[in-house]
Design a protein around this motif. Structure first.
Motif, PDB file in Angstrom:
ATOM      1  N   GLU A  98      24.750  17.856   8.089  1.00  8.78           N
ATOM      2  CA  GLU A  98      23.488  17.285   7.618  1.00  8.78           C
ATOM      3  C   GLU A  98      23.480  15.762   7.616  1.00  8.78           C
ATOM      4  O   GLU A  98      24.542  15.155   7.466  1.00  8.78           O
ATOM      5  CB  GLU A  98      23.163  17.808   6.211  1.00  8.78           C
ATOM      6  CG  GLU A  98      24.099  17.319   5.110  1.00  8.78           C
ATOM      7  CD  GLU A  98      23.713  17.874   3.759  1.00  8.78           C
ATOM      8  OE1 GLU A  98      23.169  17.087   2.962  1.00  8.78           O
ATOM      9  OE2 GLU A  98      23.941  19.068   3.486  1.00  8.78           O
ATOM     10  N   SER A 101      18.706  18.351  12.898  1.00  9.31           N
ATOM     11  CA  SER A 101      17.420  18.876  13.363  1.00  9.31           C
ATOM     12  C   SER A 101      17.593  20.302  13.875  1.00  9.31           C
ATOM     13  O   SER A 101      18.720  20.759  14.120  1.00  9.31           O
ATOM     14  CB  SER A 101      16.851  18.000  14.474  1.00  9.31           C
ATOM     15  OG  SER A 101      17.641  18.132  15.649  1.00  9.31           O
ATOM     16  N   ARG A 102      16.477  20.983  14.071  1.00  8.55           N
ATOM     17  CA  ARG A 102      16.538  22.358  14.586  1.00  8.55           C
ATOM     18  C   ARG A 102      17.156  22.390  15.979  1.00  8.55           C
ATOM     19  O   ARG A 102      17.943  23.278  16.303  1.00  8.55           O
ATOM     20  CB  ARG A 102      15.124  22.947  14.608  1.00  8.55           C
ATOM     21  CG  ARG A 102      15.052  24.387  15.062  1.00  8.55           C
ATOM     22  CD  ARG A 102      13.685  24.949  14.758  1.00  8.55           C
ATOM     23  NE  ARG A 102      13.425  26.166  15.500  1.00  8.55           N
ATOM     24  CZ  ARG A 102      12.300  26.855  15.410  1.00  8.55           C
ATOM     25  NH1 ARG A 102      11.338  26.432  14.602  1.00  8.55           N
ATOM     26  NH2 ARG A 102      12.124  27.947  16.106  1.00  8.55           N
ATOM     27  N   GLU A 104      19.379  20.353  17.148  1.00  7.69           N
ATOM     28  CA  GLU A 104      20.817  20.148  16.992  1.00  7.69           C
ATOM     29  C   GLU A 104      21.501  21.422  16.503  1.00  7.69           C
ATOM     30  O   GLU A 104      22.615  21.747  16.935  1.00  7.69           O
ATOM     31  CB  GLU A 104      21.072  18.985  16.033  1.00  7.69           C
ATOM     32  CG  GLU A 104      20.679  17.635  16.632  1.00  7.69           C
ATOM     33  CD  GLU A 104      20.559  16.527  15.592  1.00  7.69           C
ATOM     34  OE1 GLU A 104      20.662  15.352  15.980  1.00  7.69           O
ATOM     35  OE2 GLU A 104      20.351  16.840  14.392  1.00  7.69           O
ATOM     36  N   ILE A 129      13.724  20.004   3.652  1.00  6.74           N
ATOM     37  CA  ILE A 129      13.379  19.056   4.711  1.00  6.74           C
ATOM     38  C   ILE A 129      13.766  17.666   4.216  1.00  6.74           C
ATOM     39  O   ILE A 129      13.372  17.254   3.119  1.00  6.74           O
ATOM     40  CB  ILE A 129      11.876  19.127   5.038  1.00  6.74           C
ATOM     41  CG1 ILE A 129      11.542  20.481   5.673  1.00  6.74           C
ATOM     42  CG2 ILE A 129      11.464  17.990   5.957  1.00  6.74           C
ATOM     43  CD1 ILE A 129      10.071  20.724   5.912  1.00  6.74           C
ATOM     44  N   ARG A 132      12.434  12.880   8.943  1.00  5.89           N
ATOM     45  CA  ARG A 132      12.320  13.019  10.396  1.00  5.89           C
ATOM     46  C   ARG A 132      13.291  12.067  11.085  1.00  5.89           C
ATOM     47  O   ARG A 132      13.525  10.960  10.620  1.00  5.89           O
ATOM     48  CB  ARG A 132      10.888  12.736  10.870  1.00  5.89           C
ATOM     49  CG  ARG A 132       9.890  13.792  10.421  1.00  5.89           C
ATOM     50  CD  ARG A 132       8.513  13.551  11.000  1.00  5.89           C
ATOM     51  NE  ARG A 132       7.598  14.623  10.645  1.00  5.89           N
ATOM     52  CZ  ARG A 132       7.483  15.764  11.307  1.00  5.89           C
ATOM     53  NH1 ARG A 132       8.227  15.962  12.386  1.00  5.89           N
ATOM     54  NH2 ARG A 132       6.630  16.696  10.927  1.00  5.89           N
ATOM     55  N   ARG A 133      13.866  12.529  12.195  1.00  4.75           N
ATOM     56  CA  ARG A 133      14.783  11.703  12.982  1.00  4.75           C
ATOM     57  C   ARG A 133      13.957  10.650  13.724  1.00  4.75           C
ATOM     58  O   ARG A 133      12.929  10.966  14.324  1.00  4.75           O
ATOM     59  CB  ARG A 133      15.541  12.582  13.969  1.00  4.75           C
ATOM     60  CG  ARG A 133      16.550  11.856  14.818  1.00  4.75           C
ATOM     61  CD  ARG A 133      17.907  11.739  14.157  1.00  4.75           C
ATOM     62  NE  ARG A 133      18.582  13.022  14.037  1.00  4.75           N
ATOM     63  CZ  ARG A 133      19.402  13.314  13.039  1.00  4.75           C
ATOM     64  NH1 ARG A 133      19.606  12.447  12.071  1.00  4.75           N
ATOM     65  NH2 ARG A 133      20.026  14.488  12.989  1.00  4.75           N
ATOM     66  N   ARG A 138      10.110  12.567  16.904  1.00  4.46           N
ATOM     67  CA  ARG A 138      10.395  12.536  15.473  1.00  4.46           C
ATOM     68  C   ARG A 138      10.602  13.947  14.901  1.00  4.46           C
ATOM     69  O   ARG A 138       9.845  14.419  14.067  1.00  4.46           O
ATOM     70  CB  ARG A 138       9.286  11.816  14.727  1.00  4.46           C
ATOM     71  CG  ARG A 138       9.086  10.386  15.183  1.00  4.46           C
ATOM     72  CD  ARG A 138       8.161   9.599  14.288  1.00  4.46           C
ATOM     73  NE  ARG A 138       8.775   9.327  12.996  1.00  4.46           N
ATOM     74  CZ  ARG A 138       8.223   9.700  11.826  1.00  4.46           C
ATOM     75  NH1 ARG A 138       7.099  10.359  11.789  1.00  4.46           N
ATOM     76  NH2 ARG A 138       8.831   9.406  10.699  1.00  4.46           N
ATOM     77  N   PRO A 139      11.669  14.650  15.332  1.00  6.85           N
ATOM     78  CA  PRO A 139      11.898  16.011  14.839  1.00  6.85           C
ATOM     79  C   PRO A 139      12.251  16.040  13.361  1.00  6.85           C
ATOM     80  O   PRO A 139      12.850  15.101  12.830  1.00  6.85           O
ATOM     81  CB  PRO A 139      13.082  16.485  15.689  1.00  6.85           C
ATOM     82  CG  PRO A 139      13.806  15.230  16.046  1.00  6.85           C
ATOM     83  CD  PRO A 139      12.729  14.211  16.244  1.00  6.85           C
ATOM     84  N   THR A 140      11.870  17.124  12.701  1.00 10.25           N
ATOM     85  CA  THR A 140      12.210  17.339  11.289  1.00 10.25           C
ATOM     86  C   THR A 140      13.718  17.541  11.155  1.00 10.25           C
ATOM     87  O   THR A 140      14.341  18.194  11.986  1.00 10.25           O
ATOM     88  CB  THR A 140      11.487  18.594  10.755  1.00 10.25           C
ATOM     89  OG1 THR A 140      10.073  18.398  10.896  1.00 10.25           O
ATOM     90  CG2 THR A 140      11.815  18.854   9.301  1.00 10.25           C
ATOM     91  N   ILE A 141      14.302  16.950  10.126  1.00 11.18           N
ATOM     92  CA  ILE A 141      15.729  17.147   9.884  1.00 11.18           C
ATOM     93  C   ILE A 141      15.919  17.853   8.536  1.00 11.18           C
ATOM     94  O   ILE A 141      15.099  17.721   7.625  1.00 11.18           O
ATOM     95  CB  ILE A 141      16.519  15.816   9.914  1.00 11.18           C
ATOM     96  CG1 ILE A 141      15.879  14.770   9.002  1.00 11.18           C
ATOM     97  CG2 ILE A 141      16.636  15.302  11.321  1.00 11.18           C
ATOM     98  CD1 ILE A 141      16.645  13.463   8.925  1.00 11.18           C
ATOM     99  N   TYR A 142      17.004  18.617   8.442  1.00  8.72           N
ATOM    100  CA  TYR A 142      17.261  19.459   7.272  1.00  8.72           C
ATOM    101  C   TYR A 142      18.573  19.079   6.604  1.00  8.72           C
ATOM    102  O   TYR A 142      19.504  18.594   7.246  1.00  8.72           O
ATOM    103  CB  TYR A 142      17.311  20.932   7.684  1.00  8.72           C
ATOM    104  CG  TYR A 142      16.029  21.414   8.325  1.00  8.72           C
ATOM    105  CD1 TYR A 142      15.000  21.939   7.557  1.00  8.72           C
ATOM    106  CD2 TYR A 142      15.835  21.312   9.705  1.00  8.72           C
ATOM    107  CE1 TYR A 142      13.816  22.365   8.140  1.00  8.72           C
ATOM    108  CE2 TYR A 142      14.654  21.729  10.295  1.00  8.72           C
ATOM    109  CZ  TYR A 142      13.642  22.252   9.512  1.00  8.72           C
ATOM    110  OH  TYR A 142      12.473  22.679  10.095  1.00  8.72           O
TER     111      TYR A 142
END
Length: 200
Positions: A98, A101-102, A104, A129, A132-133, A138-142
């Protein structure tokens, strides 16, 4: 016990959720965060031999039942949350990498990850969530949550087991281990051998 420790104890006892030392300092007014941290450590020592413990999970403090007494309070009908293999893999990847992203996650797993898998982990309260990267799209990161640390009894992500520990407990897939061993043997066989010297 000094007055600050008593005030910290009372504040945590009445709190609806775990609190950081900084939040406690703010709640108590003019208390210094350093003094609050010292009071928390002193209280934690005082509670070590009692039926409840004062513990820190993800920098947040709360009271919990002593582990050896938990069975006395457990209900007969205990709901067991069982994760699918996919959800377990995704949770492990997020915990160890962490924020991720999805895309990744899918790159590490080697297969596509359904949105439902991430939804299950977020509904459990273990994944959130994290923004965003800052790359194109700008993908969502978790990332994991304090509830994840609390559920698995971890003070921080540094307490996650390493590869050697996982292998020792049998939690790593033996097929993966066998494949790694095979690839290592193959690489050793392919290394060029030195020609014997003709010198006497």
């Amino acid at each position: 016990m000094d007055e600050l420790a008593r005030a910290v104890e009372a504040a945590l006892f009445a709190a609806e959720e775990p609190m950081t030392a900084e939040a406690l300092a703010g709640f108590l007014g003019d208390a210094a965060p350093g003094d609050v941290r010292a009071a928390l450590k002193s209280l934690a020592e005082d509670y070590e031999k009692r039926g409840i413990h004062l513990v820190e999970r993800g920098k947040r403090w709360h009271f919990e039942t002593a582990p050896d007494l938990a069975h006395l309070l457990r209900k007969e009908r205990e709901q067991v949350r069982r994760l699918s293999r996919a959800a377990t893999e995704v949770l492990a990847i997020i915990a160890y990498h962490e924020p991720v992203s999805r895309a990744e996650i899918e790159s590490i797993r080697g297969v596509q990850t359904s949105g439902g898998t991430l939804d299950v982990l977020m509904e459990a309260g273990w994944v959130k969530i994290a923004g965003r990267r800052e790359v194109p799209g700008r993908p969502t990161i978790y990332a994991t949550t304090p509830e994840f640390l609390e559920h698995f009894g971890l003070s921080s992500r540094r307490d996650l087991p390493g590869i050697a520990e996982l292998r020792a407990t049998g939690l790593l897939d033996p097929v993966d281990d066998a494949y790694e061993d095979l690839m290592a043997d193959t690489a050793a066989e392919e290394e060029p051998q030195e020609e014997p010297s003709d010198e006497a």
